[in-house]
Design a protein around this motif. Structure first.
Motif: not given
Length: 596
Positions: A250, A253, A388, A390, A393-394, A444, A448-449, A451-452
């Motif tokens: 995070l 990000q 996170f 979410r 980002y998700l 997740n 997230s990894r 996406k980062t």
């Protein structure tokens, strides 16, 4: 583009078409403020039509007040000179008329004009009128004036804090700064003013509650795309401060978003992350470390210039080259970077070899790695789970654990990455969840990894403010290209006998109130010519800890006293809060050094 096409199709009246036109100009500013040419054919047509809609509405017998404001903004900025020439006096007339017709944001532009001219009495009157109709820019400006004894007002901390709190509550995409400033005041980050503690924290309120509110305010500003707040959030999750968990993903990000928003310190922060990596989150990547340091150094950041010298000396992400190291050290030393001076002295000998790889690894372990280990220990000791966001980002509804969503600016807790948990306002509850939660958390983490790293790659490539939540693609049918209007409305020239002394506020660096100045380029032909390039001109800001503060209000670009639109005798009033009265603090050695 697909969203704009759908909005255009739904537009059935003048108000809806005007809203679409404003969104087109926002899109142009958000995506082309760095000087990139607008070459997409549909967007060139839409930009033409958007300006036509605005000018036609503003020139009609019964104009919409927002259309007058938008036309005034275009005339003040001179962003599209082949369509609307820069004319500050006519811009002021549009702002004045729209304000009297009920468009609240115009009061801020009027107040800023008078403030530039030195007519502080009229400036205060305009700002107060804006406060009366709840314009966040005016509220914010009056709060700062009371805090710093400006606009010929005495210092009044009680009133200033009350006004700034109100502005923070009303912060939006156009004016996100109040939420950040108020949050930083609550966090005790600004020592430039001596505000009585009881005004920020009631006697019966625990420190943790004040820190929690400070974090939420800062996160709110970050959610509203304010780059200094995004940088601060990255720092909070890196060092587990203000109740945040230690969360490398995070943190990266947020730093990536801040970098895309022009925060040069964020590039240096990303460089330091990838210099060492983060165990269980992402590997070290010296090439990325070098890339981000290079980005910051070429923007003139002294600590990044030192970093490049260090990287060349050690061979981080590049070949060892002591002569290049000396070059970058000299650049940094010229800006009073003491670390660079020390390294130059150490490399005085012609055959100096510099720091070895083994020495470098030892320094990294002792400095960066140790500090992050301490942050993780603090986070674990206080029972904070990695966070996170979410919903951002998700996608909405992706939160796990307790299923809490939370409003914008609030933390969205999830389980830790190392084992199953349930969540309770961000606190760990070991062994309360089963294998399904464990699997979900690991999934997740991996998402997230990915996406980062996607954000990091785009940031390294120089991408600006992409919309990570949009996974669709513009449609390719005819509906994505609105038809051009058959006639072109000339801008109405208004001459008011009671107009101001030839001046008008220049465009604001906000999403709705400004289109940056631009030039024509070679691309798809449109009514304005053959394409455009836009230049933002926004100054970058140092990280909050070192005392350099963000733009003072929702305007910071140049202002002029020439009614003809000339740039002669232009000013840049209050480009930063430092110019409003906050004296920058000297940056400490540990803040400057890349390895500290």
């Amino acid at each position: 583009m697909a969203s704009l096409a759908a909005q255009y199709e739904r537009a059935r009246n003048d108000g809806q078409r005007l809203t679409w036109a404003k969104q087109v100009l926002k899109y142009v500013e958000r995506n082309f403020a760095d000087g990139t040419k607008i070459s997409e054919p549909n967007l060139v047509k839409w930009t033409d039509e958007a300006i036509s809609i605005i000018t036609a509405n503003a020139s009609s017998p019964r104009p919409e007040p927002e259309a007058l404001f938008l036309r005034g903004d275009l005339q003040a900025s001179g962003a599209f000179p082949t369509y609307l020439a820069k004319n500050l006096k006519e811009a002021f007339n549009d702002f004045e008329l729209s304000a009297r017709m009920g468009w609240a944001p115009s009061w801020f532009r009027i107040g800023r004009d008078y403030e530039v001219l030195g007519d502080l009495a009229r400036a205060r009157d305009a700002y107060e009128r804006g406060v009366h109709v709840a314009d966040v820019g005016c509220i914010y400006r009056m709060g700062m004036a009371n805090l710093l004894a400006q606009l010929e007002l005495p210092t009044s901390y009680p009133r200033a804090i009350a006004i700034l709190r109100d502005a923070a509550d009303k912060a939006d995409l156009d004016t996100p700064q109040p939420a950040y400033i108020y949050g930083m005041l609550l966090a005790g980050e600004f020592s430039h003013v001596d505000i009585p503690s009881h005004l920020l924290r009631p006697a019966n309120e625990p420190v943790s509650a004040t820190e929690d509110e400070a974090r939420r305010r800062i996160q709110r500003a970050a959610y509203l795309n304010f780059a200094p707040a995004q940088f601060k959030c990255g720092w909070l999750f890196e060092y587990a401060q203000l109740g945040c968990a230690f969360d490398p993903l995070l943190s990266v990000q947020y730093y990536s978003l801040a970098s895309q928003g022009g925060e040069v310190e964020a590039d240096m922060a990303l460089s330091k992350w990838f210099l060492c990596g983060a165990e269980s989150f992402f590997e070290k990547n010296e090439q990325l470390a070098y890339t981000f340091a290079d980005k910051a150094a070429r923007k003139g950041l002294a600590s990044a210039e030192f970093a490049l010298g260090y990287y060349h000396e050690v061979g981080v992400g590049t070949e060892r080259n002591v002569e290049l190291a000396r070059k970058w050290y000299r650049k940094a030393a010229a800006k009073d970077n003491t670390d660079a001076r020390e390294r130059l002295q150490a490399l005085q000998a012609p055959q100096a070899l510099g720091i070895s790889r083994q020495q470098h690894e030892a320094v990294m372990d002792d400095k960066l790695v140790r500090k992050r280990t301490q942050a993780k220990m603090l986070s674990d000791r206080e029972g904070r789970s990695p966070v996170f966001e979410r919903d951002q980002y998700l996608g909405a509804g992706a939160s796990t654990g307790s299923g809490q969503g939370g409003s914008a600016g609030q933390r969205r807790p999830s389980g830790p990455v190392n084992g199953p948990t349930n969540t309770n306002n961000g606190r760990l509850a070991p062994n309360a969840a089963g294998a399904s939660d464990f699997k979900s958390n690991n999934n997740n983490l991996e998402l997230s990894r990915k996406k980062t790293m996607k954000m990091v790659e785009e940031t390294a490539a120089g991408r600006k403010r992409p919309n990570y939540g949009f996974e669709g693609r513009p449609r390719r049918d005819a509906s994505t290209a609105p038809s051009m209007p058959t006639t072109s409305a000339a801008p109405k020239q208004q001459t008011r006998p009671d107009g101001p002394p030839a001046a008008s506020a220049a465009p604001a660096p906000t999403h709705a109130g400004r289109i940056p100045s631009g030039t024509q380029g070679a691309s798809t032909a449109g009514r304005h010519g053959t394409g455009y390039t836009l230049n933002d001109g926004r100054s970058s800001h140092s990280k909050p800890q070192s005392g350099t503060l963000p733009p003072s209000s929702n305007t910071s670009a140049a202002n002029s006293k020439q009614s003809s639109g000339s740039d002669d005798a232009s000013k840049k009033p209050y480009n930063t809060f430092a110019e409003m009265g906050f004296a920058p603090q000297k940056q400490s050695k540990k803040d400057e050094c890349v390895i500290c």
